[in-house]
Structures are given as C-alpha cells and as structure tokens.
Design an enzyme around this catalytic site. Structure first.
Site, PDB file in Angstrom:
ATOM      1  N   PRO A 121      -5.391  57.175  44.083  1.00 44.08           N
ATOM      2  CA  PRO A 121      -4.961  58.365  44.824  1.00 44.08           C
ATOM      3  C   PRO A 121      -5.896  59.578  44.730  1.00 44.08           C
ATOM      4  CG  PRO A 121      -3.539  57.984  42.933  1.00 44.08           C
ATOM      5  CD  PRO A 121      -4.452  56.815  43.020  1.00 44.08           C
ATOM      6  N   TYR A 133     -13.111  64.191  52.527  1.00 42.77           N
ATOM      7  CA  TYR A 133     -11.768  64.598  52.101  1.00 42.77           C
ATOM      8  C   TYR A 133     -10.884  64.926  53.306  1.00 42.77           C
ATOM      9  CZ  TYR A 133      -8.182  66.474  49.026  1.00 42.77           C
ATOM     10  OH  TYR A 133      -7.008  66.667  48.355  1.00 42.77           O
ATOM     11  N   HIS A 167      -4.259  73.907  54.148  1.00 48.18           N
ATOM     12  CA  HIS A 167      -5.204  74.289  53.090  1.00 48.18           C
ATOM     13  C   HIS A 167      -6.631  74.238  53.621  1.00 48.18           C
ATOM     14  CE1 HIS A 167      -2.630  73.578  49.238  1.00 48.18           C
ATOM     15  NE2 HIS A 167      -1.936  74.124  50.205  1.00 48.18           N
ATOM     16  N   LYS A 196      -6.189  59.323  50.190  1.00 44.78           N
ATOM     17  CA  LYS A 196      -6.496  58.600  51.420  1.00 44.78           C
ATOM     18  C   LYS A 196      -5.455  57.561  51.859  1.00 44.78           C
ATOM     19  CE  LYS A 196     -10.268  60.422  52.803  1.00 44.78           C
ATOM     20  NZ  LYS A 196      -9.598  61.708  53.030  1.00 44.78           N
ATOM     21  N   TYR A 240      -8.473  69.937  41.186  1.00 44.06           N
ATOM     22  CA  TYR A 240      -8.874  68.669  40.577  1.00 44.06           C
ATOM     23  C   TYR A 240      -9.636  69.033  39.307  1.00 44.06           C
ATOM     24  CZ  TYR A 240      -7.707  66.111  44.880  1.00 44.06           C
ATOM     25  OH  TYR A 240      -7.047  65.531  45.945  1.00 44.06           O
TER      26      TYR A 240
HETATM   27  P1  RFL Z   1       4.635  51.667  51.623  1.00 38.62           P
HETATM   28  O1  RFL Z   1       4.889  53.145  51.656  1.00 38.62           O
HETATM   29  O2  RFL Z   1       4.494  51.007  50.328  1.00 38.62           O
HETATM   30  O3  RFL Z   1       5.821  50.999  52.449  1.00 38.62           O
HETATM   31  C1  RFL Z   1       6.057  49.611  52.442  1.00 38.62           C
HETATM   32  C2  RFL Z   1       7.520  49.370  52.710  1.00 38.62           C
HETATM   33  O4  RFL Z   1       7.778  47.969  52.770  1.00 38.62           O
HETATM   34  C3  RFL Z   1       8.945  47.685  52.035  1.00 38.62           C
HETATM   35  N1  RFL Z   1       8.901  46.268  51.612  1.00 38.62           N
HETATM   36  C4  RFL Z   1       9.636  45.302  52.184  1.00 38.62           C
HETATM   37  N2  RFL Z   1      10.520  45.310  53.187  1.00 38.62           N
HETATM   38  C5  RFL Z   1      11.112  44.143  53.531  1.00 38.62           C
HETATM   39  N3  RFL Z   1      10.858  42.964  52.886  1.00 38.62           N
HETATM   40  C6  RFL Z   1       9.970  42.914  51.872  1.00 38.62           C
HETATM   41  N4  RFL Z   1       9.723  41.760  51.238  1.00 38.62           N
HETATM   42  C7  RFL Z   1       9.310  44.112  51.487  1.00 38.62           C
HETATM   43  N5  RFL Z   1       8.386  44.411  50.533  1.00 38.62           N
HETATM   44  C8  RFL Z   1       8.167  45.718  50.631  1.00 38.62           C
HETATM   45  C9  RFL Z   1       8.911  48.671  50.890  1.00 38.62           C
HETATM   46  O5  RFL Z   1      10.210  48.876  50.318  1.00 38.62           O
HETATM   47  C10 RFL Z   1       8.390  49.911  51.597  1.00 38.62           C
HETATM   48  O6  RFL Z   1       9.440  50.701  52.143  1.00 38.62           O
HETATM   49  O7  RFL Z   1       3.344  51.284  52.484  1.00 38.62           O
HETATM   50  P2  RFL Z   1       2.703  51.961  53.775  1.00 38.62           P
HETATM   51  O8  RFL Z   1       3.745  52.208  54.824  1.00 38.62           O
HETATM   52  O9  RFL Z   1       1.509  51.165  54.080  1.00 38.62           O
HETATM   53  O10 RFL Z   1       2.253  53.429  53.325  1.00 38.62           O
HETATM   54  C11 RFL Z   1       1.208  53.595  52.407  1.00 38.62           C
HETATM   55  C12 RFL Z   1       1.441  54.840  51.540  1.00 38.62           C
HETATM   56  O11 RFL Z   1       2.748  54.811  51.012  1.00 38.62           O
HETATM   57  C13 RFL Z   1       0.439  54.946  50.392  1.00 38.62           C
HETATM   58  O12 RFL Z   1      -0.855  54.571  50.833  1.00 38.62           O
HETATM   59  C14 RFL Z   1       0.342  56.383  49.849  1.00 38.62           C
HETATM   60  O13 RFL Z   1       1.536  56.788  49.252  1.00 38.62           O
HETATM   61  C15 RFL Z   1      -0.790  56.470  48.838  1.00 38.62           C
HETATM   62  N6  RFL Z   1      -0.870  57.793  48.196  1.00 38.62           N
HETATM   63  C16 RFL Z   1      -1.490  58.866  48.832  1.00 38.62           C
HETATM   64  N7  RFL Z   1      -1.984  58.727  50.074  1.00 38.62           N
HETATM   65  C17 RFL Z   1      -2.509  59.802  50.740  1.00 38.62           C
HETATM   66  O14 RFL Z   1      -2.957  59.651  51.889  1.00 38.62           O
HETATM   67  N8  RFL Z   1      -2.558  61.060  50.164  1.00 38.62           N
HETATM   68  C18 RFL Z   1      -2.076  61.277  48.926  1.00 38.62           C
HETATM   69  O15 RFL Z   1      -2.089  62.433  48.483  1.00 38.62           O
HETATM   70  C19 RFL Z   1      -1.544  60.164  48.192  1.00 38.62           C
HETATM   71  N9  RFL Z   1      -1.054  60.331  46.948  1.00 38.62           N
HETATM   72  C20 RFL Z   1      -0.305  58.005  46.946  1.00 38.62           C
HETATM   73  C21 RFL Z   1      -0.406  59.286  46.340  1.00 38.62           C
HETATM   74  C22 RFL Z   1       0.390  56.993  46.306  1.00 38.62           C
HETATM   75  C23 RFL Z   1       0.946  57.230  45.079  1.00 38.62           C
HETATM   76  N10 RFL Z   1       1.656  56.162  44.506  1.00 38.62           N
HETATM   77  C24 RFL Z   1       2.919  56.292  43.905  1.00 38.62           C
HETATM   78  C25 RFL Z   1       1.226  54.812  44.768  1.00 38.62           C
HETATM   79  C26 RFL Z   1       0.131  59.534  45.116  1.00 38.62           C
HETATM   80  C27 RFL Z   1       0.791  58.503  44.456  1.00 38.62           C
HETATM   81  C28 RFL Z   1       1.342  58.817  43.115  1.00 38.62           C
HETATM   82  C1  PHB Z   2      -0.090  64.938  45.933  1.00 38.78           C
HETATM   83  O1  PHB Z   2       0.170  66.127  46.205  1.00 38.78           O
HETATM   84  O2  PHB Z   2       0.794  64.110  45.731  1.00 38.78           O
HETATM   85  C2  PHB Z   2      -1.501  64.499  45.849  1.00 38.78           C
HETATM   86  C3  PHB Z   2      -2.518  65.388  46.184  1.00 38.78           C
HETATM   87  C4  PHB Z   2      -3.847  64.984  46.099  1.00 38.78           C
HETATM   88  C5  PHB Z   2      -4.150  63.699  45.674  1.00 38.78           C
HETATM   89  C6  PHB Z   2      -3.143  62.811  45.335  1.00 38.78           C
HETATM   90  C7  PHB Z   2      -1.806  63.213  45.426  1.00 38.78           C
HETATM   91  O3  PHB Z   2      -5.444  63.329  45.570  1.00 38.78           O
END
Ligand code: RFL
Ligand code: PHB
Length: 384
Positions: free
Chosen positions: A288, A380, A72, A292, A196
């Site tokens: 989110p 971004y 994008h 980041k 957005y």
């Molecule tokens: P995770 O992905 O939470 O993974 C941690 C892992 O550890 C496990 N765990 C354990 N394992 C063993 N023993 C224990 N006691 C444990 N406790 C936990 C868990 O089961 C899991 O598998 O952390 P990690 O690897 O640091 O990754 C971080 C990302 O997942 C997170 O920052 C992103 O998803 C945030 N996020 C977004 N980030 C972006 O860069 N771009 C995005 O567009 C974006 N959109 C989002 C998001 C996060 C969202 N949610 C649901 C929080 C959109 C959403 C909706």
């Molecule tokens: C997504 O596609 O999941 C998404 C995109 C942009 C954001 C957060 C989540 O800022």
C-alpha cells in the site's frame, strides 16, 4: 438464471463494473460472499487518483465524493529530522489526489446500483465458476447463473483466479519482511497532508479520512499479533516515528479500529482465461505504500467496460483480446512504483548499513532534484 456479465465480488472493482455496464445498457449480477454491512465497513484505501475521481464523477456516483473528499496538492516525506514537501501542483500541474475512504466509495456504489434496480446478492455461499472456455456459468448456494462472460472481481483470496487450469498463468511475486498495522482514530489530523515518515524505528504514515478522523499506519513485523499493540503502545510508537521534526506534535484520540495488513507484490499473467476476465486485486496486489491498489482496480474496470461495450455493440472481440495486455502495462508501472516507495521508506535489515545509506541518498535526491521529485509526483497522482 441468466445475465450478460456474471460478476464475482462486491468490492470496488465488481461494484463499479456493474454500474458502468448498466450505463452502457449491459446487464449483470453481482455475487458477494460477505454481508452488505461487512463490505461497507471494511476500512482500506484512502487515496484516489485524479482519473479515479473523474471516473466516479462521470459515472454519476461522485456527488458525496466531491462534497466530502479532501483534495490534496502534495505529500510530505519526513526523514533525517526534516520534512520535505513533494508539491504536485508545481511538478505535475492540473493533477492531484483526493482523500476519500474506500468504504465510502463502496457505499456510494451500492446505493447507486440498488437505486436503479441492480442485482447484488450478498452472503452467497459456495460460489464456483465453470466451463470458462465455452459457455460459462456460476453456481452458488444451490443456484446456477448462466452468462456470456464472468468478471473475476473477488480479490486476492477469491475463487476465480484459482479456477484457471494449472499452467495457464504465470505468477510474479515479492514478499516483504514486514506488515502494516493500520489504525483509525477519532482525532483531528495533525497535519493537512499525508506524511510518509522513515525513521530508525521503522516506517510510519499519517493520513486522514475527515476533519475529525485520522488514519495511521506503522511498519511492524510480518505476522505481528494485534494483541501486542495496545492503544498506548500504538500512540507511543507513532509519536516516536512522527514527532521527529521541530514543532510537530501528534494529536491523540480514541482508536476506533485497528488491523494488520500483510505486504505483498503479486501479478498473474494474463488477466484472462477463456470467458473469464480478472480485475483488481484478483489479478494483482501491490504493497500500500504507493496507494495504487484501488486505483488499479478502477483502471481495470474502465478498460473491461470499454471492451465489453465493444463486444455487445457489434460482436467485436478486439478490445477484449487486448484487455490483459493493455492493463498489464499500467499494472507493471504501479508494481515498480509501489515496490520502489516501499524499498525507499521501510527499515529492512537494521544491520544493513549500506542499504540504509542508499535509502538516504535516494531520499536526498528526490527532495532536492526537480527531475527526481517529478518522477515520484507523476507516479503518485497516476500516470496519464
Ligand atoms: P476487494 O476490495 O478485495 O473486493 C473483493 C470482493 O470479493 C469478495 N469475495 C467473494 N465473493 C464471492 N465469492 C467468493 N468466493 C469471494 N471471495 C472474495 C470479497 O468479500 C470482496 O468483497 O478487491 P477489489 O474490488 O479488486 O478492490 C481492490 C482494493 O480493495 C485494494 O486494491 C485496495 O484496498 C488496496 N489499498 C489501497 N489502494 C489504493 O489505491 N490507495 C490506498 O491508499 C490503499 N491503501 C489498500 C490500502 C489496502 C489495504 N489493505 C487492507 C489490503 C491500505 C490497506 C491497509
Ligand atoms: C490511507 O489513507 O489509507 C492510505 C494513504 C496512503 C497510502 C496508503 C493508505 O499509501
């Protein structure tokens, strides 16, 4: 059992760390409390910065990402009855983002790691970390894993950060009075780029996963009950918040998945205690809105890999000693950007007319001044 680096958590941070260490000839074991199917299906982030894409491609796990990811060159800010494009190609030449689901990154990393004999244990119970300041070890399900270093990649609700003795960490936090309802739907995206949208009814985001699958988010009340959001209400609300410019119609389809995500800003300093190094969500959380979280996790892991490679090459702890300081600089830039995007686009107190005017003024500024638009664009796509 013994390994060099004991990694807790098989999210993007833990899996990528294990893979990058392997490329440097460093052994690790990954311990994950959930099943493989669960971590591969968990729907989360979708926006990868250029540096994240480059890291995955350079590490040999970018083949499917390059084939299926959607590059994008901009995003739309929609408010006050009009859409405004923030053009990355013009504002930050040579830098862009790629839309590719986090769970696809996770699948690619697990496949690559298992293909080269990597040791990932899923569904392990009762993980605990011990003796962090001397000779660390991990216990789980009646077993013991000795290691030189522990990488706490276990997310915000993991066990690693809470194992650091009281008084060592300083915690910084912001809560927001709303959450995001995330929706995955089998329908062609209604626009080519992310939208957005700020509206009087609250924030909405139009995103996507593929030419056939769209991803949406709606600002809802903090602690909202999913039962209050049957599919018809979700589509009606998305339409009300997104169909606010002439000629835009939202295509609707079958909802495949939905969930409520709390919004939080959080940093723990330092990101290290003794032989335990925290990476990704275990150390910091952003709302989110700035996309980041995943990108910060990847950046932490890049830095930790370099530091561990230096340590195993000649026993030097210089990079390990600077790990937290170096990461926190990037973390705080992303904290500010994510807080700022959140503040700009959400409805806070609907009675706060002054705050609303400030938002409009800043949105007008960002969409009319190249200087302000460049600030948004470079943050971004990711600061170099
Ligand atoms: P995770 O992905 O939470 O993974 C941690 C892992 O550890 C496990 N765990 C354990 N394992 C063993 N023993 C224990 N006691 C444990 N406790 C936990 C868990 O089961 C899991 O598998 O952390 P990690 O690897 O640091 O990754 C971080 C990302 O997942 C997170 O920052 C992103 O998803 C945030 N996020 C977004 N980030 C972006 O860069 N771009 C995005 O567009 C974006 N959109 C989002 C998001 C996060 C969202 N949610 C649901 C929080 C959109 C959403 C909706
Ligand atoms: C997504 O596609 O999941 C998404 C995109 C942009 C954001 C957060 C989540 O800022």
């Amino acid at each position: 059992m013994r390994t060099q680096v004991g990694i807790i958590g098989a999210g993007p941070a833990g899996l990528l760390l294990s893979h990058l260490l392997r490329l440097r000839g460093i052994e690790s074991v990954v311990l994950e409390r959930r099943s493989r199917a669960y971590v591969e299906q968990r729907v989360r982030a979708g926006v990868l910065e250029q540096a994240t894409v480059d890291t995955l491609v350079d590490a040999g796990v970018g083949e499917r990402l390059l084939r299926e990811g959607l590059p994008h060159g901009g995003i739309e800010l929609r408010y006050g009855g009009a859409g405004h494009r923030i053009d990355f190609e013009e504002l930050v030449p040579g830098r862009s983002i790629t839309v590719y689901g986090q769970q696809e990154v996770v699948k690619d990393l697990i496949a690559a790691r298992l293909a080269d004999g990597g040791d990932i244990r899923f569904e392990v119970d009762d993980v605990a970390v011990h003796s962090l300041s001397a000779e660390p070890y991990v216990t789980f399900g009646g077993e013991r894993l000795d290691c030189d270093v522990i990488a706490g990649c276990d997310g915000f609700h993991g066990v690693c950060r809470p194992s650091i003795p009281a008084g060592v960490l300083t915690e910084f936090e912001r809560d927001y009075p709303f959450a995001w309802l995330g929706v995955l739907a089998r329908v062609k995206p209604s626009a080519e780029e992310l939208i957005y949208a700020r509206s009087e009814r609250g924030f909405a985001l139009h995103s996507m996963r593929s030419p056939e699958v769209s991803r949406f988010y709606l600002q809802v009340a903090a602690g909202e009950d999913l039962d209050a959001w049957p599919d018809e209400r979700i589509w009606a609300e998305l339409r009300a918040r997104l169909e606010t410019v002439p000629g835009f119609t939202l295509a609707t389809g079958q909802i495949i998945e939905k969930g409520v995500t709390p919004m939080r800003s959080y940093v723990a300093e330092p990101m290290q205690y003794g032989r335990l190094y925290l990476a990704g969500d275990a150390a910091h959380i952003v709302p989110p809105t700035g996309a980041k979280g995943l990108n910060l996790a990847v950046a932490d892991v890049r830095a930790l890999t370099e530091a561990l490679a230096g340590f195993y090459a000649d026993g030097s702890t210089e990079l390990l000693d600077g790990y937290s300081r170096d990461c926190l600089k990037r973390v705080w830039r992303a904290q500010h950007f994510s807080w700022w995007m959140t503040t700009l686009l959400h409805t806070f107190d609907s009675d706060d007319a002054y705050g609303r005017r400030l938002q409009t003024s800043y949105l007008d500024y960002v969409t009319s001044s190249a200087a302000a638009a460049t600030t948004l664009a470079e943050n971004y796509v990711g600061m170099a």
